[in-house]
Structures are given as structure tokens and as C-alpha cells.
Motif scaffolding. Structure first.
Motif, PDB file in Angstrom:
ATOM      1  N   GLY A   1      65.762  51.521  62.809  1.00 58.86           N
ATOM      2  CA  GLY A   1      65.251  52.664  63.767  1.00 58.86           C
ATOM      3  C   GLY A   1      66.188  54.025  63.452  1.00 58.86           C
ATOM      4  O   GLY A   1      67.010  53.897  63.028  1.00 58.86           O
ATOM      5  N   THR A   2      65.096  54.999  63.839  1.00 58.11           N
ATOM      6  CA  THR A   2      65.863  56.396  63.740  1.00 58.11           C
ATOM      7  C   THR A   2      65.371  56.947  65.372  1.00 58.11           C
ATOM      8  O   THR A   2      64.506  56.953  65.727  1.00 58.11           O
ATOM      9  N   GLN A   3      66.612  57.576  65.803  1.00 61.11           N
ATOM     10  CA  GLN A   3      66.602  57.772  67.126  1.00 61.11           C
ATOM     11  C   GLN A   3      65.984  59.306  67.262  1.00 61.11           C
ATOM     12  O   GLN A   3      66.109  60.358  66.545  1.00 61.11           O
TER      13      GLN A   3
ATOM     14  N   ARG B   1      57.631  52.687  68.492  1.00 65.52           N
ATOM     15  CA  ARG B   1      58.799  53.151  69.120  1.00 65.52           C
ATOM     16  C   ARG B   1      59.030  52.463  70.248  1.00 65.52           C
ATOM     17  O   ARG B   1      58.351  51.494  70.892  1.00 65.52           O
TER      18      ARG B   1
ATOM     19  N   GLY C   1      65.128  61.318  62.205  1.00 65.95           N
ATOM     20  CA  GLY C   1      65.134  61.556  63.863  1.00 65.95           C
ATOM     21  C   GLY C   1      66.063  62.820  64.187  1.00 65.95           C
ATOM     22  O   GLY C   1      66.821  62.995  63.298  1.00 65.95           O
TER      23      GLY C   1
ATOM     24  N   THR D   1      65.244  62.110  70.372  1.00 67.35           N
ATOM     25  CA  THR D   1      65.299  62.700  71.762  1.00 67.35           C
ATOM     26  C   THR D   1      64.612  64.005  71.752  1.00 67.35           C
ATOM     27  O   THR D   1      65.068  65.097  71.085  1.00 67.35           O
TER      28      THR D   1
ATOM     29  N   THR E   1      60.818  60.509  73.670  1.00 69.65           N
ATOM     30  CA  THR E   1      62.032  60.081  73.281  1.00 69.65           C
ATOM     31  C   THR E   1      62.128  58.493  73.177  1.00 69.65           C
ATOM     32  O   THR E   1      61.906  57.566  73.978  1.00 69.65           O
ATOM     33  N   ALA E   2      62.579  57.968  71.972  1.00 75.28           N
ATOM     34  CA  ALA E   2      62.761  56.626  71.840  1.00 75.28           C
ATOM     35  C   ALA E   2      63.259  56.420  70.564  1.00 75.28           C
ATOM     36  O   ALA E   2      63.547  57.293  69.641  1.00 75.28           O
ATOM     37  N   VAL E   3      63.546  55.149  69.989  1.00 72.85           N
ATOM     38  CA  VAL E   3      63.849  54.661  68.924  1.00 72.85           C
ATOM     39  C   VAL E   3      62.521  54.463  68.086  1.00 72.85           C
ATOM     40  O   VAL E   3      61.826  53.833  68.623  1.00 72.85           O
ATOM     41  N   TYR E   4      62.465  54.933  66.932  1.00 74.41           N
ATOM     42  CA  TYR E   4      61.219  55.000  66.217  1.00 74.41           C
ATOM     43  C   TYR E   4      61.578  53.932  65.015  1.00 74.41           C
ATOM     44  O   TYR E   4      62.561  53.828  64.130  1.00 74.41           O
TER      45      TYR E   4
END
Length: 126
Positions: A119-121, A37, A8, A123, A90-93
Motif C-alpha cells: 500500500g501507499t498512504q 483503498r 502517496g 492523507t 484518506t486511506a492506504v491505496y
């Protein structure tokens, strides 16, 4: 038995990122693998899935034609290639695996997955 997501970051609209989900302690090839996500204030949603039954893939309508899920048997890793990124991506995946053979209707259901990575952010912003 662990999943480790990475890749991310911050990217401009129209850019690309590749997320990785490295599996340890089990062979991810034998499982259905999914990417999900969660944006702030929203529920977690399915993004893409690679079935363990026939190798078929499924995508959310919002990412079709832009995102691609794939596996690397040697690296025991599942990838999510994301192109033409938009601010709404845009989200945490999160990556997850399921022992079930999920189809086009059931793959986005969170309860079908029993192993989740952190998770991985992602943006997307100018």
C-alpha cells in the motif's frame, strides 16, 4: 511477479496526486488492473479498474469524475490520477491485478484479484 505502488503523500483538500503501480515479471497490459483503498477501521474497497478485455474502466461512485485510471504500456505501469481530493479519500491505496475480464459488477470484489502490491498512504488534510 511483483507490483510496486508509489506516489502517496499528504495533500490539502482540493489538491491532486498521481499514484503509480509498476509491474515487474509480467506484462500488466494483459491483466485487469485495479486500485483499492482501506481507511482506518473500514474494509478495503474498490476505487477504479481497467479491464483487460475491452480496455473499459470502472469507478466507485464516490470517485467518479475525480479519479482516472490509466496504463502505460512502455513503462508497464498503471496510474491513478486523483483530483479534487477530499478528506474522506484518506486511506492506504493498493494496486492489484486479475487474470479475469471483470465487468461493472464483479470488478470491486477483492477475491477476483490474485496479485497485490504493497500500500501507499494518501492523507488529505489541511
Amino acid at each position: 511477479v511483483q507490483l510496486q505502488a508509489s506516489g502517496g503523500g499528504l495533500v490539502q483538500p482540493g489538491g491532486s496526486l498521481r499514484l503509480s503501480c509498476a509491474a515487474s515479471g509480467f506484462n500488466v497490459e494483459h491483466y485487469t488492473a485495479g486500485w483499492f483503498r482501506q481507511a482506518p477501521g473500514k474494509e478495503r474497497e474498490g476505487v477504479a479498474c481497467a479491464s483487460n478485455s475491452d480496455g473499459g474502466t470502472h469507478y466507485a461512485d464516490s470517485v467518479k469524475g475525480r479519479f482516472t485510471i490509466s496504463r502505460d504500456k512502455i513503462e508497464n505501469t498503471v496510474y491513478l490520477q486523483m483530483n479534487s481530493l477530499k478528506p474522506e479519500d484518506t486511506a492506504v491505496y493498493y494496486c492489484a491485478t486479475s487474470p479475469h475480464s471483470l465487468d461493472g459488477t464483479t470488478w470491486p470484489r477483492l477475491y477476483g484479484y490474485d496479485n497485490w502490491g504493497q500500500g501507499t498512504q494518501v492523507t488529505v488534510s489541511s
